[in-house]
Scaffold this motif. Structure first.
Motif, PDB file in Angstrom:
ATOM      1  N   MET A  25      24.628  22.776  31.119  1.00 60.58           N
ATOM      2  CA  MET A  25      23.302  22.191  31.260  1.00 60.58           C
ATOM      3  C   MET A  25      22.441  22.635  30.088  1.00 60.58           C
ATOM      4  O   MET A  25      22.738  23.602  29.387  1.00 60.58           O
ATOM      5  N   ALA A  26      21.357  21.943  29.858  1.00 61.74           N
ATOM      6  CA  ALA A  26      20.477  22.256  28.730  1.00 61.74           C
ATOM      7  C   ALA A  26      19.908  23.657  28.871  1.00 61.74           C
ATOM      8  O   ALA A  26      19.502  24.070  29.942  1.00 61.74           O
ATOM      9  N   MET A  27      19.861  24.390  27.738  1.00 62.79           N
ATOM     10  CA  MET A  27      19.356  25.759  27.745  1.00 62.79           C
ATOM     11  C   MET A  27      18.491  25.991  26.510  1.00 62.79           C
ATOM     12  O   MET A  27      18.665  26.956  25.791  1.00 62.79           O
ATOM     13  N   THR A  28      17.555  25.089  26.231  1.00 63.73           N
ATOM     14  CA  THR A  28      16.813  25.174  24.989  1.00 63.73           C
ATOM     15  C   THR A  28      15.355  25.555  25.188  1.00 63.73           C
ATOM     16  O   THR A  28      14.546  25.394  24.286  1.00 63.73           O
ATOM     17  N   ILE A  29      14.989  26.079  26.357  1.00 62.52           N
ATOM     18  CA  ILE A  29      13.603  26.448  26.595  1.00 62.52           C
ATOM     19  C   ILE A  29      13.194  27.540  25.624  1.00 62.52           C
ATOM     20  O   ILE A  29      13.797  28.601  25.539  1.00 62.52           O
ATOM     21  N   GLY A  30      12.121  27.288  24.854  1.00 59.46           N
ATOM     22  CA  GLY A  30      11.613  28.284  23.924  1.00 59.46           C
ATOM     23  C   GLY A  30      12.326  28.317  22.596  1.00 59.46           C
ATOM     24  O   GLY A  30      11.891  28.978  21.678  1.00 59.46           O
ATOM     25  N   CYS A  31      13.445  27.642  22.474  1.00 61.02           N
ATOM     26  CA  CYS A  31      14.178  27.560  21.223  1.00 61.02           C
ATOM     27  C   CYS A  31      14.134  26.120  20.747  1.00 61.02           C
ATOM     28  O   CYS A  31      13.854  25.206  21.508  1.00 61.02           O
ATOM     29  N   THR A  32      14.428  25.915  19.471  1.00 63.28           N
ATOM     30  CA  THR A  32      14.236  24.584  18.913  1.00 63.28           C
ATOM     31  C   THR A  32      15.454  24.093  18.170  1.00 63.28           C
ATOM     32  O   THR A  32      16.219  24.860  17.606  1.00 63.28           O
ATOM     33  N   ALA A  33      15.624  22.781  18.178  1.00 61.61           N
ATOM     34  CA  ALA A  33      16.613  22.112  17.350  1.00 61.61           C
ATOM     35  C   ALA A  33      15.861  21.130  16.469  1.00 61.61           C
ATOM     36  O   ALA A  33      15.091  20.313  16.969  1.00 61.61           O
ATOM     37  N   VAL A  34      16.028  21.204  15.163  1.00 65.89           N
ATOM     38  CA  VAL A  34      15.279  20.351  14.254  1.00 65.89           C
ATOM     39  C   VAL A  34      16.228  19.598  13.342  1.00 65.89           C
ATOM     40  O   VAL A  34      17.399  19.927  13.216  1.00 65.89           O
ATOM     41  N   GLN A  35      15.697  18.539  12.725  1.00 71.97           N
ATOM     42  CA  GLN A  35      16.422  17.735  11.745  1.00 71.97           C
ATOM     43  C   GLN A  35      17.567  16.944  12.383  1.00 71.97           C
ATOM     44  O   GLN A  35      18.530  16.595  11.720  1.00 71.97           O
ATOM     45  N   LYS A  65      20.875  15.089  22.790  1.00 78.13           N
ATOM     46  CA  LYS A  65      20.901  14.577  24.147  1.00 78.13           C
ATOM     47  C   LYS A  65      20.863  15.731  25.144  1.00 78.13           C
ATOM     48  O   LYS A  65      21.638  16.677  25.038  1.00 78.13           O
ATOM     49  N   ASP A  66      19.944  15.643  26.100  1.00 76.59           N
ATOM     50  CA  ASP A  66      19.853  16.623  27.183  1.00 76.59           C
ATOM     51  C   ASP A  66      19.776  18.058  26.664  1.00 76.59           C
ATOM     52  O   ASP A  66      20.400  18.974  27.211  1.00 76.59           O
ATOM     53  N   GLY A  67      19.003  18.245  25.602  1.00 83.00           N
ATOM     54  CA  GLY A  67      18.828  19.584  25.061  1.00 83.00           C
ATOM     55  C   GLY A  67      19.972  20.086  24.216  1.00 83.00           C
ATOM     56  O   GLY A  67      20.009  21.271  23.865  1.00 83.00           O
ATOM     57  N   HIS A  68      20.930  19.239  23.894  1.00 83.12           N
ATOM     58  CA  HIS A  68      22.067  19.617  23.056  1.00 83.12           C
ATOM     59  C   HIS A  68      22.053  18.825  21.757  1.00 83.12           C
ATOM     60  O   HIS A  68      21.704  17.644  21.741  1.00 83.12           O
ATOM     61  N   LEU A  69      22.427  19.490  20.689  1.00 84.26           N
ATOM     62  CA  LEU A  69      22.725  18.830  19.426  1.00 84.26           C
ATOM     63  C   LEU A  69      24.228  18.570  19.424  1.00 84.26           C
ATOM     64  O   LEU A  69      25.024  19.506  19.432  1.00 84.26           O
ATOM     65  N   ALA A  96      28.980  20.564  20.950  1.00 87.16           N
ATOM     66  CA  ALA A  96      27.647  20.512  21.547  1.00 87.16           C
ATOM     67  C   ALA A  96      26.977  21.872  21.373  1.00 87.16           C
ATOM     68  O   ALA A  96      27.462  22.881  21.900  1.00 87.16           O
ATOM     69  N   PHE A  97      25.875  21.893  20.630  1.00 85.32           N
ATOM     70  CA  PHE A  97      25.163  23.132  20.311  1.00 85.32           C
ATOM     71  C   PHE A  97      23.887  23.212  21.149  1.00 85.32           C
ATOM     72  O   PHE A  97      23.119  22.249  21.230  1.00 85.32           O
ATOM     73  N   ALA A  98      23.652  24.364  21.769  1.00 80.25           N
ATOM     74  CA  ALA A  98      22.424  24.602  22.515  1.00 80.25           C
ATOM     75  C   ALA A  98      22.007  26.056  22.327  1.00 80.25           C
ATOM     76  O   ALA A  98      22.728  26.846  21.710  1.00 80.25           O
ATOM     77  N   THR A  99      20.846  26.407  22.846  1.00 79.00           N
ATOM     78  CA  THR A  99      20.357  27.778  22.756  1.00 79.00           C
ATOM     79  C   THR A  99      19.930  28.259  24.133  1.00 79.00           C
ATOM     80  O   THR A  99      19.495  27.481  24.973  1.00 79.00           O
ATOM     81  N   ASP A 100      20.069  29.554  24.346  1.00 78.10           N
ATOM     82  CA  ASP A 100      19.667  30.196  25.597  1.00 78.10           C
ATOM     83  C   ASP A 100      18.771  31.367  25.231  1.00 78.10           C
ATOM     84  O   ASP A 100      19.247  32.459  24.933  1.00 78.10           O
TER      85      ASP A 100
END
Length: 291
Positions: free
Chosen positions: A10-20, A103-107, A124-128
């Motif tokens: 599941m998406a885990m990007t709260i407080g972290c960012t994906a750009v570009q 998509k859904d907090g994933h790059l 699929a890249f995400a941040t926690d």
């Protein structure tokens, strides 16, 4: 419809960012870097260069090899066992451009299908932020009409300029024996990196993590622990490759050897952590940071 053996994170990007990030399904150009940030950590992935992780920094301090020679930089992903493709790495997975979507907090980056193997790779890249981790889910999709067996394999290149590599495994289980000077201390096995005129590689039955400490940084990678018999033939859960001379080292981990029916996929997740440390020497404190 594709079936999934293990569920996607599941998406885990709260407080972290994906750009570009590119638009949905966009083909990447000759060099399309994408950046993920989590606290002091920054990860840069280039969709145009095989979806490789080209950089991982804590503030301005880099941990991944920045060599310009082929097969000596960045972090890549291959299928295992290697005997099915030998060398060089499969170009569709390792060098060709990946498509990109967010998509859904994933790059999400997706490779072309390998004409030789019939597989497609998805990353699929995400941040926690709560855990302080980058979360990477690798997928191997069987696009062929045949039942195939395959295992996932992550390869991360770092510099050979000092430092220590360590993981949890029995010393007597590291093969070939005595190829690298591993020592059993503090509940782990430790290898203070050295330089020789030959290429060396060891296999080990680890315990779900692999760590590298150097230049004031600790890199830890966590993944599913494998049971004996889970790895692909002649492969292993944990592998360390040291290139000849003072060049680079590969930190390698593999998932379970899995049977895939046509259009079926496997998913395998690795969590990356990068933290500052005071000293890169074997110690209870360093092992405590990992555990």
């Amino acid at each position: 419809m594709k079936r999934t053996i293990t569920s996607v994170l599941m998406a885990m990007t709260i407080g972290c960012t994906a750009v570009q990030a590119q638009p949905f399904g966009a083909p990447s150009g000759p060099s399309d870097p994408h950046t993920l940030k989590c606290g002091h950590q920054t990860m840069t992935i280039d969709a145009g260069k095989g979806g490789k992780i080209l950089s991982l920094k804590y503030d301005d301090q880099e941990v991944i090899s920045q060599s310009r020679f082929p097969e000596s930089f960045g972090s890549t992903f291959w299928t295992s066992p290697q005997k099915e493709w030998n060398w060089p790495p499969v170009p569709e997975f390792d060098k060709q451009a990946y498509t990109v979507e967010e998509k859904d907090g994933h790059l999400i980056m997706t490779s072309p299908v390998s004409n030789r193997l019939g597989f497609r790779i998805r990353k699929a890249f995400a941040t926690d932020e709560k855990d302080g981790a980058f979360v990477i889910t690798y997928s191997i999709i069987n696009e062929s009409n045949d039942t195939r067996k395959v295992a996932p394999w992550e390869i991360t290149r770092v510099t050979n300029d000092g430092g220590v590599i360590f993981f949890d495994a029995p010393l007597e289980g590291i093969t070939p024996a005595n190829l690298m000077d591993f020592k059993a201390e503090h509940g782990a096995v430790w290898y203070k990196t050295d330089v020789t005129n030959e290429n060396r590689k060891i296999n080990a039955d680890g315990n779900g993590w692999l760590a590298y400490a150097n230049n004031g940084l600790l890199l830890v990678k966590k993944f599913n622990d494998l049971k004996p018999g889970d790895p692909a033939p002649n492969e292993a859960e944990v592998q360390v490759y040291v290139n000849r001379g003072k060049t680079y080292i590969e930190l390698e981990s593999q998932g379970a050897y899995t049977t895939l029916q046509p259009k079926e996929e496997l998913n395998w997740t690795v969590r990356w952590y990068l933290k500052p440390i005071k000293e890169a020497t074997p110690s209870k404190d360093l092992l405590k940071m990992v555990k």
